[in-house]
Design an enzyme around this catalytic site. Structure first.
Site, PDB file in Angstrom:
ATOM      1  CG  HIS A 161       2.871   6.356  -6.501  1.00 14.42           C
ATOM      2  ND1 HIS A 161       2.965   5.756  -7.612  1.00 14.42           N
ATOM      3  CD2 HIS A 161       3.505   7.434  -6.451  1.00 14.42           C
ATOM      4  CE1 HIS A 161       3.764   6.237  -8.249  1.00 14.42           C
ATOM      5  NE2 HIS A 161       3.950   7.429  -7.585  1.00 14.42           N
ATOM      6  CG  ASN A 162       1.613   6.364   0.735  1.00 15.39           C
ATOM      7  OD1 ASN A 162       2.392   6.625  -0.008  1.00 15.39           O
ATOM      8  ND2 ASN A 162       1.909   5.147   1.644  1.00 15.39           N
TER       9      ASN A 162
END
Lengths: 238, 590
Positions: free
Chosen positions: B517-518
């Site tokens: 979930h960058n």
């Protein structure tokens, strides 16, 4: 699950057989591959990555990492060495980014920064472990007593053996140990199509049903042990 | 190497994951000639028919449907004074590749941010005394109101067949859902998945302790569903192979199952796989793009002319391609000039594992998104953060995404090998559950992306360089959440508890998986001074380039990102259809 099923004496015979039969005289290898890796007999298996002396180390080390004694099957009963040999032959590690430069002392939290592929790691690690065994005990690893084998493996794990002093500065003993242990556990618990977990014995022992992959009616059945044994991707049951 | 030019298209889409697939169908339905370029292979549904994906070693250990670090590594360092090192193996995150992208193998937790999350800067300025928070914090509001974006969340929920309990319907709180969610214009399309044993134990205890648990909002559908595009999903059969696996039952919403089967049949849509886009080609004035150049599987360099360019790869790849193409100026943290690369954020997780000698969890009988969570500890919903001097929160949950045995947690003190390990597996497999946190992560002046000077990819282009570490704000939040999780864990009375939370002096450990979930790096905002994109995900600098993805988030909220990526992409697609096609040019004037 029964601990008597695969006694130490039979294990010794199996390893002795693997050692005694000249590898080139085994005619069953091609057939074993045709049938898939699930039907391989460890005693008749001809390694495709490891040399014959390396294979003796792998058999003996796997036998201590996941031994026959106690509840649950051991690594040799479940063909874990076959899995490792096949993985190394079939490109394990070819997804790793290997370009340099490689720093001297990277922070461990920044991950693997080594220069060796898993294949090079095994070749060097086995050679240096055997060198250490000969220096300390006067014989190769596979001929040591179980307690000495465990002591040597523990020393590898804790970096108490210096590979740098034995001539290989690019590899830490613990890196070799961790690669071997990780691969051994993967082979023990992976689907049998990769050559380990023979007859799904590890799955039977822990209660994992494998590739059944359909549990609509079990989601609401709380705190009751699932009753069915495993199936493999190839459709076999255990 | 040959130099080839393709026929011109109206729209070229770079990266065929969720964002690219949404853009593809929305713009193809408008009659535009659309071509998608995907660097990885096609992944047609027959590749993941039962039982092929039921293989933990291939999919979850060897990352069969992920990008390889060999092709897609980046470099990482903790601060600007260090030399960054490459991610030679995946650890903390692992991006996808191929048709479907990460949307093919995601877990399927489809949860929206709260109304506070999308206006976090406004909330912080209102709730915190000036000077309480880290002066390097650079959080921002999303550049739209809840009322503007909600219809697009709603549409994406219906594309995916979102399954769960409605918490807030048009401002009226509903029993069994999340009372902290923003108002929905329509209820969840489908009822919740059934709770596994861990989920029901967690939910009952959390509720007793005063929290407000609800079933994980799930894109693994609980019942048969036909979505607005006419794609059909089958009821989830709780196969246990979900997170990191393609769905073997046509039950997990993915680009394949919800969009691609439809758009692939449209004559004005085409795609090229194994097409690695190496740059966006700009006109001499750098105000518009004329197309993109990719390298095909035969190493030919191919120019694809296009009127509109959609960059819809993974967050890293979008940001990097903008930098490699000279779209906008690369951010400099010293001067705080430039916008490409700023506001990078990751997230942290943490958990307690509870071992019970006498319980059977049957962890393999599960969907990826099964679980219960609560949002009581998220910004605006609790006061302690303000008192303790941190901003943020977490969803606190007990999920059970998979039960496959490699990597089984064992109680502390169990040997790592030998007879003890083997018997530990026999004794403890299937007898543990987890309570976890998925946290917010603020953005900071010094957390950014740029191009690495030392390392290159196989196409000879510099790797993206990430500068990131934990800050006290996030570490204080971790310590606070730890107490809550351990409080619930003890209430459940397990035989052993092991815990995994960050300490106040922790550095970011890239070897341990957190989630992919960058976010940030090319963020959306109201001003070209501190954002790369306007509210329609349109580049401020090159107006026919749109960049949908997690790159647009100015910081990370506790909700998983996919719902928001879907919503902002649909919002942008609508603006292209209704405004840009009629009058190509900047959609927001400043």
């Amino acid at each position: 699950m029964s601990s008597g099923k695969f006694s130490p004496s039979r294990r010794t015979i199996l390893m002795a057989t693997a050692a005694a039969v000249p590898i080139a005289s085994i005619p069953l290898v091609r057939q074993a591959h045709a049938d898939g890796l699930e039907n391989v007999q460890l005693s008749q298996y001809q390694p495709v990555f490891f040399s014959a002396p390396e294979w003796q180390f792998i058999l003996a080390a796997c036998d201590r990492l996941i031994p026959a004694e106690g509840r649950g099957p051991g690594a040799l009963e479940t063909n874990v060495p076959v899995f490792i040999d096949q993985q190394l032959h079939n490109g394990l590690g070819d997804d790793v980014y290997m370009d340099g430069p490689h720093p001297e002392n990277p922070a461990p939290t920044l991950g693997f920064q080594g220069t060796l592929t898993p294949q090079q790691n095994y070749r060097a690690g086995i050679k240096l472990s055997q060198q250490h065994a000969r220096q300390k005990y006067g014989k190769p690893f596979e001929q040591l007593a179980d307690a000495d084998k465990d002591a040597l493996l523990t020393a590898l794990q804790k970096n108490e053996i210096s590979f740098a002093e034995l001539g290989e500065p690019a590899l830490k003993a613990s890196s070799f140990f961790n690669q071997l242990l990780g691969d051994a556990k993967n082979g023990y618990l992976a689907d049998p199509m990769y050559g380990g977990n023979k007859d799904m014995k590890a799955w039977v022992a822990i209660g994992f049903p494998g590739a059944r992959a359909a549990y609509t009616e079990w989601v609401d059945t709380h705190n009751v042990k699932y009753p069915l044994g495993p199936v493999s991707v190839s459709g076999k049951r255990a | 190497m040959a130099n080839i030019s393709n026929d011109e298209v109206d729209v070229v889409i770079v990266g065929l994951g969720w964002a690219g697939s949404i853009m593809a169908i929305e713009l193809a339905k408008e009659g535009l000639k659309v071509r998608a370029l995907e660097r990885g292979p096609d992944r047609p549904p027959e590749d993941f028919a039962y039982p092929k994906p039921a293989d933990q070693y291939a999919y979850a250990i060897r990352n069969k449907v992920f990008a390889t670090p060999r092709d897609a590594a980046l470099t990482v360092r903790y601060n600007d004074s260090e030399t960054a090192l490459p991610t030679r193996k995946w650890g903390a995150f692992a991006p996808g590749t191929g048709v479907g992208g990460s949307g093919l193998h995601w877990t399927g937790v489809l949860i929206r941010p709260t109304t506070t999350d999308i206006k976090l800067k406004t909330y912080a300025d209102h709730a915190y005394k000036r000077g309480t928070l880290d002066p390097d914090m650079r959080i921002k509001d999303f550049p739209f109101s809840w009322e503007e974006i909600e219809p697009y969340f709603d549409k994406f929920d219906k594309i995916c067949g979102l399954s769960g309990n409605t918490g807030n319907l048009n401002g009226v709180i509903q029993p069994g859902g999340d009372p902290f969610e923003g108002p929905r214009s329509s209820p969840y399309p489908l009822p919740a998945l059934h709770d596994t044993y861990n989920s029901s134990l967690f939910a009952a205890t959390a509720k007793k302790m005063g929290y407000h648990p609800f079933p994980n909002p799930s894109a693994n559908v609980s019942q048969a569903w036909t979505n607005p595009y006419g794609a059909q999903l089958a009821p989830c059969n709780y196969c246990g192979y979900c997170s990191k696996y393609p769905c073997l039952n046509y039950s997990k919403a993915s680009p394949q199952t919800t969009i691609l089967d439809v758009v692939k049949r449209m004559p004005n849509f085409s795609m090229r796989t194994n097409a690695n886009v190496i740059r966006v080609d700009l006109h001499a004035d750098k105000k518009t793009a004329k197309g993109v150049t990719y390298v095909d599987e035969h190493k030919n360099e191919v120019f694809q002319p296009a009127k509109i360019v959609i960059l819809s790869s993974f967050q890293f790849a979008n940001v990097r391609l903008m930098m490699l193409s000279g779209i906008g100026q690369i951010y400099n943290p010293l001067t705080e000039t430039g916008t490409i690369g700023r506001n990078y954020a990751f997230l942290s997780n943490g958990d307690a594992t509870l071992f019970f000698k006498d319980k059977h969890f049957n962890p393999f009988a599960t969907a990826g998104a099964t679980g219960e969570m609560f949002n009581d500890i998220s910004p605006g919903n609790f006061e302690d953060g303000i008192k303790l001097g941190f901003i943020g929160g977490a969803k606190i949950h007990s999920s059970q995404a998979t039960g496959a045995p490699i990597g089984t947690a064992l109680p502390k003190g169990t040997p790592g090998w030998g007879k003890g390990w083997k018997e530990g597996m026999v004794d403890w497999y299937g007898r543990s559950m987890k309570i976890g946190i998925t946290t917010t992560c603020m953005s900071y002046r010094g957390h950014h992306l740029d191009l690495d000077p030392n390392y290159k990819d196989p196409w000879g282009q510099p790797l993206l360089r990430m500068t990131f570490d934990w800050r006290q704000n996030e570490l204080k939040l971790q310590r606070y959440l730890r107490d809550i999780v351990l409080g619930i864990a003890k209430e459940l009375g397990p035989d052993h508890i092991s815990e995994n939370f960050l300490a106040l002096d922790s550095h970011w450990d890239i070897t341990k998986y957190v989630s992919t979930h960058n976010v940030g790096g090319a963020v959306m905002g109201d001003s070209p001074r501190d954002s790369a994109l306007n509210r329609y995900l349109q580049s401020w600098d090159v107006h026919n380039v749109f960049v949908p993805g997690g790159n647009a988030f100015p910081q990370n909220f506790q909700a998983n990102p996919t719902a928001t990526i879907g919503a902002i992409t649909l919002f942008a697609a609508e603006a292209i259809k209704k405004q840009y096609l009629k009058n190509p040019g900047p959609l927001v004037q400043v």
